[in-house]
Design a protein around this motif. Sequence first.
Motif, PDB file in Angstrom:
ATOM      1  N   ASP A 196       0.915  -1.351   0.056  1.00 61.51           N
ATOM      2  CA  ASP A 196       0.054   0.090   0.050  1.00 61.51           C
ATOM      3  C   ASP A 196       0.815   1.131  -0.090  1.00 61.51           C
ATOM      4  OD1 ASP A 196      -2.543  -1.384  -0.073  1.00 61.51           O
ATOM      5  OD2 ASP A 196      -2.743  -1.185   1.962  1.00 61.51           O
ATOM      6  N   ARG A 197       2.137   1.186   0.372  1.00 60.38           N
ATOM      7  CA  ARG A 197       2.974   2.430   0.532  1.00 60.38           C
ATOM      8  C   ARG A 197       3.084   3.089  -0.797  1.00 60.38           C
ATOM      9  NH1 ARG A 197       8.765   0.523   0.081  1.00 60.38           N
ATOM     10  NH2 ARG A 197       8.667  -1.605  -0.068  1.00 60.38           N
ATOM     11  N   PHE A 198       3.285   2.106  -1.999  1.00 57.04           N
ATOM     12  CA  PHE A 198       3.106   2.536  -3.390  1.00 57.04           C
ATOM     13  C   PHE A 198       2.276   3.112  -3.898  1.00 57.04           C
ATOM     14  CE2 PHE A 198       6.202  -1.154  -3.205  1.00 57.04           C
ATOM     15  CZ  PHE A 198       7.410  -0.375  -3.427  1.00 57.04           C
ATOM     16  N   ARG A 199       0.955   2.846  -3.294  1.00 59.36           N
ATOM     17  CA  ARG A 199      -0.187   3.541  -3.737  1.00 59.36           C
ATOM     18  C   ARG A 199      -0.524   4.754  -3.050  1.00 59.36           C
ATOM     19  NH1 ARG A 199      -1.572  -1.892  -4.697  1.00 59.36           N
ATOM     20  NH2 ARG A 199      -2.114  -2.593  -2.263  1.00 59.36           N
ATOM     21  N   ARG A 200       0.082   4.866  -1.693  1.00 60.58           N
ATOM     22  CA  ARG A 200       0.329   6.057  -1.191  1.00 60.58           C
ATOM     23  C   ARG A 200       0.980   7.276  -1.766  1.00 60.58           C
ATOM     24  NH1 ARG A 200      -3.133   3.207   0.993  1.00 60.58           N
ATOM     25  NH2 ARG A 200      -4.057   3.942  -1.191  1.00 60.58           N
ATOM     26  N   VAL A 201       2.209   6.590  -2.540  1.00 60.17           N
ATOM     27  CA  VAL A 201       3.180   7.496  -3.023  1.00 60.17           C
ATOM     28  C   VAL A 201       2.447   7.919  -4.277  1.00 60.17           C
ATOM     29  CG1 VAL A 201       5.409   7.494  -4.473  1.00 60.17           C
ATOM     30  CG2 VAL A 201       5.357   6.454  -2.022  1.00 60.17           C
ATOM     31  N   GLN A 202       1.653   7.102  -5.129  1.00 59.23           N
ATOM     32  CA  GLN A 202       1.202   7.273  -6.291  1.00 59.23           C
ATOM     33  C   GLN A 202      -0.118   8.458  -5.997  1.00 59.23           C
ATOM     34  OE1 GLN A 202      -0.352   3.442  -7.565  1.00 59.23           O
ATOM     35  NE2 GLN A 202       1.314   3.183  -9.106  1.00 59.23           N
ATOM     36  N   ASP A 203      -0.815   8.238  -5.116  1.00 62.22           N
ATOM     37  CA  ASP A 203      -1.928   9.189  -4.506  1.00 62.22           C
ATOM     38  C   ASP A 203      -1.344  10.778  -4.245  1.00 62.22           C
ATOM     39  OD1 ASP A 203      -3.773   7.192  -4.659  1.00 62.22           O
ATOM     40  OD2 ASP A 203      -3.728   6.834  -2.525  1.00 62.22           O
ATOM     41  N   ALA A 204       0.009  10.497  -3.737  1.00 59.34           N
ATOM     42  CA  ALA A 204       0.649  12.068  -3.364  1.00 59.34           C
ATOM     43  C   ALA A 204       1.093  12.550  -4.722  1.00 59.34           C
ATOM     44  CB  ALA A 204       1.731  11.758  -2.557  1.00 59.34           C
ATOM     45  N   VAL A 205       1.518  11.854  -5.559  1.00 63.54           N
ATOM     46  CA  VAL A 205       2.002  12.359  -6.896  1.00 63.54           C
ATOM     47  C   VAL A 205       0.797  12.782  -7.749  1.00 63.54           C
ATOM     48  CG1 VAL A 205       3.106  11.809  -9.074  1.00 63.54           C
ATOM     49  CG2 VAL A 205       4.322  11.099  -6.828  1.00 63.54           C
ATOM     50  N   ARG A 206      -0.286  12.015  -7.799  1.00 67.17           N
ATOM     51  CA  ARG A 206      -1.460  12.359  -8.440  1.00 67.17           C
ATOM     52  C   ARG A 206      -1.934  13.742  -7.970  1.00 67.17           C
ATOM     53  NH1 ARG A 206      -3.898   7.833  -7.755  1.00 67.17           N
ATOM     54  NH2 ARG A 206      -2.595   6.792  -9.405  1.00 67.17           N
ATOM     55  N   ALA A 207      -1.943  13.803  -6.228  1.00 71.24           N
ATOM     56  CA  ALA A 207      -2.429  15.189  -5.911  1.00 71.24           C
ATOM     57  C   ALA A 207      -1.696  16.211  -6.457  1.00 71.24           C
ATOM     58  CB  ALA A 207      -2.289  15.232  -4.488  1.00 71.24           C
ATOM     59  N   TYR A 208      -0.265  16.267  -6.535  1.00 66.08           N
ATOM     60  CA  TYR A 208       0.913  17.270  -7.053  1.00 66.08           C
ATOM     61  C   TYR A 208       0.376  17.502  -8.746  1.00 66.08           C
ATOM     62  CZ  TYR A 208       4.775  19.670  -8.344  1.00 66.08           C
ATOM     63  OH  TYR A 208       5.652  20.947  -8.843  1.00 66.08           O
ATOM     64  N   LEU A 209       0.204  16.333  -9.448  1.00 64.09           N
ATOM     65  CA  LEU A 209       0.229  16.579 -10.962  1.00 64.09           C
ATOM     66  C   LEU A 209      -1.302  17.507 -11.091  1.00 64.09           C
ATOM     67  CD1 LEU A 209       1.350  13.400 -12.195  1.00 64.09           C
ATOM     68  CD2 LEU A 209       2.474  15.443 -12.214  1.00 64.09           C
ATOM     69  N   GLU A 210      -2.119  17.039 -10.246  1.00 62.29           N
ATOM     70  CA  GLU A 210      -3.530  17.800 -10.475  1.00 62.29           C
ATOM     71  C   GLU A 210      -3.724  19.132  -9.938  1.00 62.29           C
ATOM     72  OE1 GLU A 210      -6.237  15.294  -7.973  1.00 62.29           O
ATOM     73  OE2 GLU A 210      -6.064  13.756  -9.772  1.00 62.29           O
TER      74      GLU A 210
END
Length: 126
Positions: free
Chosen positions: A110-124
């Motif tokens: 799940d740590r990879f999903r959280r990293v993806q979520d954080a990056v997605r928030a930045y990109l958005e």
Amino acid sequence: MTKNPDAAPVALTKLGVVLTDRGSKYAVTGAPVRSRADVDAVLAALKAERAYAKATHNTWAAMLPTGGLKADDGESGAGMVILRMMEREGLSDHVIIVTRWYGGKKLGGDRFRRVQDAVRAYLEAR
């Protein structure tokens, strides 16, 4: 470390804590960069804040004119997750840093999903 008086100020886009999971907190920051020296300046500016300097992990990836760079900072594989997302987005001349403050419980994959979520928030937010 000495400060370069001729250096341009670092333009950070800091979203702060964007999510939590089982006690771990994740923040995301980014900035335009053109060289490894710029990446180091961004990291130094971020870690000038005590909370970020004391974080468990400051994982990052950068797309430079010379290619991609990444660092896991103890969060094995997380830098590659950030780099792949930047490549897919076509984001160049930029660094994205995902900061994690460990909350006491292991997240496994799940740590990879959280990293993806954080990056997605930045990109958005860009």
